[in-house]
Design a protein around this motif. Structure first.
Motif, PDB file in Angstrom:
ATOM      1  N   ILE A  33      37.294  49.554  52.407  1.00  0.00           N
ATOM      2  CA  ILE A  33      37.896  50.850  52.668  1.00  0.00           C
ATOM      3  C   ILE A  33      38.317  51.487  51.357  1.00  0.00           C
ATOM      4  CG2 ILE A  33      40.190  49.818  53.070  1.00  0.00           C
ATOM      5  CD1 ILE A  33      40.603  51.950  55.270  1.00  0.00           C
ATOM      6  N   ASP A  34      38.015  52.764  51.212  1.00  0.00           N
ATOM      7  CA  ASP A  34      38.360  53.490  49.996  1.00  0.00           C
ATOM      8  C   ASP A  34      39.825  53.884  50.005  1.00  0.00           C
ATOM      9  OD1 ASP A  34      35.729  53.399  49.055  1.00  0.00           O
ATOM     10  OD2 ASP A  34      35.185  55.280  50.061  1.00  0.00           O
ATOM     11  N   MET A  35      40.422  53.901  48.822  1.00  0.00           N
ATOM     12  CA  MET A  35      41.782  54.402  48.667  1.00  0.00           C
ATOM     13  C   MET A  35      41.738  55.818  48.111  1.00  0.00           C
ATOM     14  SD  MET A  35      43.931  51.105  47.254  1.00  0.00           S
ATOM     15  CE  MET A  35      42.858  50.741  45.850  1.00  0.00           C
ATOM     16  N   PRO A  36      42.748  56.632  48.460  1.00  0.00           N
ATOM     17  CA  PRO A  36      43.915  56.298  49.287  1.00  0.00           C
ATOM     18  C   PRO A  36      43.533  56.128  50.754  1.00  0.00           C
ATOM     19  CG  PRO A  36      43.922  58.631  48.731  1.00  0.00           C
ATOM     20  CD  PRO A  36      42.813  58.017  47.943  1.00  0.00           C
ATOM     21  N   CYS A  37      44.304  55.297  51.452  1.00  0.00           N
ATOM     22  CA  CYS A  37      44.033  55.023  52.861  1.00  0.00           C
ATOM     23  C   CYS A  37      45.327  54.648  53.557  1.00  0.00           C
ATOM     24  CB  CYS A  37      43.005  53.909  53.005  1.00  0.00           C
ATOM     25  SG  CYS A  37      43.523  52.327  52.305  1.00  0.00           S
ATOM     26  N   ILE A  39      44.287  41.503  53.314  1.00  0.00           N
ATOM     27  CA  ILE A  39      43.972  42.564  52.360  1.00  0.00           C
ATOM     28  C   ILE A  39      43.597  41.927  51.023  1.00  0.00           C
ATOM     29  CG2 ILE A  39      44.812  44.598  51.112  1.00  0.00           C
ATOM     30  CD1 ILE A  39      46.869  45.007  53.328  1.00  0.00           C
ATOM     31  N   GLU A  40      42.474  42.383  50.467  1.00  0.00           N
ATOM     32  CA  GLU A  40      42.043  41.944  49.127  1.00  0.00           C
ATOM     33  C   GLU A  40      41.768  43.188  48.292  1.00  0.00           C
ATOM     34  OE1 GLU A  40      38.170  39.872  47.011  1.00  0.00           O
ATOM     35  OE2 GLU A  40      38.557  39.478  49.140  1.00  0.00           O
ATOM     36  N   VAL A  41      42.380  43.269  47.137  1.00  0.00           N
ATOM     37  CA  VAL A  41      42.139  44.398  46.243  1.00  0.00           C
ATOM     38  C   VAL A  41      40.837  44.146  45.485  1.00  0.00           C
ATOM     39  CG1 VAL A  41      43.009  45.761  44.312  1.00  0.00           C
ATOM     40  CG2 VAL A  41      44.615  44.828  46.010  1.00  0.00           C
ATOM     41  N   ILE A  42      39.847  45.017  45.690  1.00  0.00           N
ATOM     42  CA  ILE A  42      38.564  44.882  44.988  1.00  0.00           C
ATOM     43  C   ILE A  42      38.666  45.510  43.605  1.00  0.00           C
ATOM     44  CG2 ILE A  42      36.122  45.514  45.023  1.00  0.00           C
ATOM     45  CD1 ILE A  42      36.281  45.448  48.083  1.00  0.00           C
ATOM     46  N   ASP A  43      39.134  46.750  43.548  1.00  0.00           N
ATOM     47  CA  ASP A  43      39.389  47.438  42.284  1.00  0.00           C
ATOM     48  C   ASP A  43      40.395  48.537  42.563  1.00  0.00           C
ATOM     49  OD1 ASP A  43      37.916  49.637  43.383  1.00  0.00           O
ATOM     50  OD2 ASP A  43      36.052  48.809  42.595  1.00  0.00           O
ATOM     51  N   ASP A  44      40.574  49.465  41.631  1.00  0.00           N
ATOM     52  CA  ASP A  44      41.607  50.485  41.807  1.00  0.00           C
ATOM     53  C   ASP A  44      41.217  51.594  42.766  1.00  0.00           C
ATOM     54  OD1 ASP A  44      39.687  51.670  40.239  1.00  0.00           O
ATOM     55  OD2 ASP A  44      41.062  52.325  38.657  1.00  0.00           O
ATOM     56  N   LYS A  45      40.035  51.463  43.402  1.00  0.00           N
ATOM     57  CA  LYS A  45      39.589  52.486  44.345  1.00  0.00           C
ATOM     58  C   LYS A  45      39.205  51.936  45.710  1.00  0.00           C
ATOM     59  CE  LYS A  45      37.876  55.703  40.821  1.00  0.00           C
ATOM     60  NZ  LYS A  45      36.701  56.475  40.316  1.00  0.00           N
ATOM     61  N   LYS A  46      39.196  50.610  45.846  1.00  0.00           N
ATOM     62  CA  LYS A  46      38.664  50.032  47.080  1.00  0.00           C
ATOM     63  C   LYS A  46      39.395  48.749  47.466  1.00  0.00           C
ATOM     64  CE  LYS A  46      34.213  50.449  47.310  1.00  0.00           C
ATOM     65  NZ  LYS A  46      34.019  51.527  48.305  1.00  0.00           N
ATOM     66  N   ASP A  51      48.544  55.478  46.562  1.00  0.00           N
ATOM     67  CA  ASP A  51      47.217  54.885  46.697  1.00  0.00           C
ATOM     68  C   ASP A  51      47.034  54.237  48.067  1.00  0.00           C
ATOM     69  OD1 ASP A  51      46.370  55.198  43.813  1.00  0.00           O
ATOM     70  OD2 ASP A  51      48.185  53.998  43.559  1.00  0.00           O
ATOM     71  N   LEU A  52      48.134  53.735  48.610  1.00  0.00           N
ATOM     72  CA  LEU A  52      48.065  52.995  49.873  1.00  0.00           C
ATOM     73  C   LEU A  52      49.303  53.289  50.697  1.00  0.00           C
ATOM     74  CD1 LEU A  52      46.865  50.807  51.740  1.00  0.00           C
ATOM     75  CD2 LEU A  52      47.927  49.077  50.261  1.00  0.00           C
TER      76      LEU A  52
END
Length: 263
Positions: A171-175, A147-154, A113-114
């Motif tokens: 930023i969208d994941m994966p990145c 870095i802050e995790v917004i949800d499982d995609k961003k 994912d990252l």
């Protein structure tokens, strides 16, 4: 969240006096003390903190010889779940593009994912993170210091930019992110942690394992080649201040006052 962090084994500048060798082709490497690249260490700490908050795994990967395994074990002692060593004689002498190509081949074998790198390493080129993102066709942010995790995609990431300013992006994941020092405080790695991971098997992947054409990496394929190392001559008018730290500070303040730099 499954996170991959790319790390590198580099000479420890706090433990070594770096000198250029007689031919000017490299630094003197005999008896150097090595450690994990400082920027990469911050990236691993950040990955561990994210995993601890949202779950998942942290895998560390490095390109190098057998001795590079030590930095993988150190980062696993720090808290990473897995380590992967990418090692082959064909990889020696690779430039930034070559290293990114090797890492790309490994990354495509998994599902992450990252992907994180340090902003730069001992060569100071700061190229691999951006090249890797381009090769993988993934979003990329450099000089990331939050870095802050917004949800499982961003993710929401902060970047250090000129003038001491902060830029915030989603930023969208994966990145791929290249991490700046100061994003966190890397945890201390004790001897107990090192012993705990000493017997863990670390897979070693060669060029053939990764499906890499040996002719497209390594020194022969490198587009950037080091031609010379040298210590610059002192510039005209340069003056070296000698003495204790306190004496040097006092001399510097007096010089700045004399030249109008301080009042």
């Amino acid at each position: 969240m499954d996170i991959l962090v790319c790390v590198k084994r580099v000479p420890d500048t706090s433990e070594n006096e770096i000198e250029v060798n007689g031919s000017g082709s490299d630094i003197e490497r005999d008896d150097l003390v090595y450690s994990v690249n400082e920027w990469d260490n911050y990236a691993v700490e950040e990955a561990i903190q994210i995993r601890d908050k949202v779950g998942g795994t942290v895998t560390v990967v490095t390109v190098g010889d057998d001795e590079a395994e030590e930095v993988l074990r150190r980062e696993m002692a720090m808290g990473a779940d897995n380590g992967i060593l990418l090692s082959d004689d064909a990889f020696e002498g690779s430039d930034g593009k070559g290293i990114a190509s090797i890492l790309k081949a490994e990354i495509e074998k998994g599902k992450y994912d990252l992907i994180m790198t340090g902003t730069q390493a001992d060569a100071g080129a700061a190229q691999v993170g951006g090249m890797l993102a381009a090769m993988l066709d993934l979003p990329f942010a450099s000089l990331v210091n939050s870095i802050e995790v917004i949800d499982d995609k961003k993710l929401k990431v902060g970047r250090e930019i000129e003038g001491g300013n902060q830029e915030m992006n989603e930023i969208d994941m994966p990145c791929v992110l290249s991490i700046q020092t100061g994003i966190n405080e890397p945890r201390y790695v004790g001897i107990r942690g090192i012993r705990k991971v000493a017997s863990i098997d670390i897979p070693v992947h060669s060029a053939s394992d990764l499906g890499i054409d040996a002719g497209k990496v390594g020194e022969a394929a490198a587009k950037v080649k080091r031609t010379d190392y040298f210590v610059p001559d002192l510039g005209e008018g340069a003056e070296m201040l000698e003495g204790s730290t306190e004496e040097i500070i006092e001399k510097l303040v007096e010089m700045l006052k004399a030249k109008g730099g301080l009042k």
